[in-house]
Design an enzyme around this catalytic site. Sequence first.
Site, mmCIF file in Angstrom:
data_model
loop_
_atom_site.group_PDB
_atom_site.id
_atom_site.type_symbol
_atom_site.label_atom_id
_atom_site.label_comp_id
_atom_site.label_asym_id
_atom_site.label_seq_id
_atom_site.Cartn_x
_atom_site.Cartn_y
_atom_site.Cartn_z
ATOM 1 N N GLU A 1 0.833 -1.215 0.000
ATOM 2 C CA GLU A 1 0.000 0.000 0.000
ATOM 3 C C GLU A 1 0.863 1.259 0.000
ATOM 4 O OE1 GLU A 1 -2.623 -0.540 3.370
ATOM 5 O OE2 GLU A 1 -3.724 -2.149 2.337
ATOM 6 N N CYS B 1 -10.087 -10.195 -5.816
ATOM 7 C CA CYS B 1 -11.057 -9.161 -6.191
ATOM 8 C C CYS B 1 -11.267 -9.197 -7.713
ATOM 9 C CB CYS B 1 -10.548 -7.781 -5.755
ATOM 10 S SG CYS B 1 -9.268 -7.111 -6.832
ATOM 11 N N GLU C 1 -1.967 -10.689 -5.698
ATOM 12 C CA GLU C 1 -2.040 -11.525 -6.903
ATOM 13 C C GLU C 1 -1.324 -10.840 -8.067
ATOM 14 O OE1 GLU C 1 -4.379 -10.424 -4.894
ATOM 15 O OE2 GLU C 1 -6.209 -11.601 -4.956
HETATM 16 N N1 THU Z 1 -6.067 -6.817 -1.782
HETATM 17 C C1 THU Z 1 -5.265 -7.725 -2.443
HETATM 18 O O1 THU Z 1 -4.045 -7.750 -2.253
HETATM 19 N N2 THU Z 1 -5.866 -8.569 -3.317
HETATM 20 C C2 THU Z 1 -7.209 -8.574 -3.597
HETATM 21 O O2 THU Z 1 -7.627 -9.185 -4.567
HETATM 22 C C3 THU Z 1 -8.117 -7.865 -2.694
HETATM 23 C C4 THU Z 1 -7.500 -6.708 -1.989
HETATM 24 C C5 THU Z 1 -5.444 -5.851 -0.870
HETATM 25 C C6 THU Z 1 -5.480 -4.443 -1.352
HETATM 26 C C7 THU Z 1 -5.379 -3.675 -0.057
HETATM 27 O O3 THU Z 1 -4.012 -3.526 0.288
HETATM 28 C C8 THU Z 1 -6.044 -4.579 0.966
HETATM 29 O O4 THU Z 1 -6.103 -5.870 0.372
HETATM 30 C C9 THU Z 1 -7.443 -4.137 1.345
HETATM 31 O O5 THU Z 1 -8.232 -3.938 0.241
HETATM 32 ZN ZN ZN Z 2 -7.189 -7.664 -6.284
#
Ligand code: THU
Ligand code: ZN
Length: 147
Positions: free
Chosen positions: A54, A97, A65
């Site tokens: 982040e 996601c 991913e």
């Molecule tokens: N996140 C992922 O790394 N992969 C996903 O497919 C869903 C969300 C992360 C992004 C962010 O740092 C945290 O999870 C919360 O959304």
């Molecule tokens: Zn994602």
Amino acid sequence: MEQKKLEELDSSEQNLIEKAIEVRKHAYAPYSGYSVGSALLDCDGKVFSGCNVEGADYTLTTHAEMDAINSMVKSGSRKIKSIAVVVKSDVGYGMPCGLCRQKIREFALNDEVKVIGVNLDNNEKIREIFISKLSDLLPFSFGPDFL
Ligand code: THU
Ligand code: ZN
């Protein structure tokens, strides 16, 4: 989507989960507090892993991913056979996601690519495992073969 026990998965799938748990420890998620680890198997049998990263601006986020997939691409490889995602949550499935589903689709070997979602408990032990085919997570999808 099916719920599975660790023993029901084959050794390559168990290995992906292990690698995703390991790399999740390096996730940089101070803003969401939601660490994600991912590991994928390519069609040559190589494993690539990634974690979410982040940023203080709140938008500059790399998903785990996507990080794993970019590692694969950087190595010269292009085809995903299976991919695991590990999170810690009381709810949900640990599944990628929508953006990540599309990115998996870009490099998927075929419709049968397995996506393994893992949810850890508060002691970092596996609480539940879900497994699905990519085509069930992203039906009627758009991809490179359409261009
Ligand atoms: N996140 C992922 O790394 N992969 C996903 O497919 C869903 C969300 C992360 C992004 C962010 O740092 C945290 O999870 C919360 O959304
Ligand atoms: Zn994602």
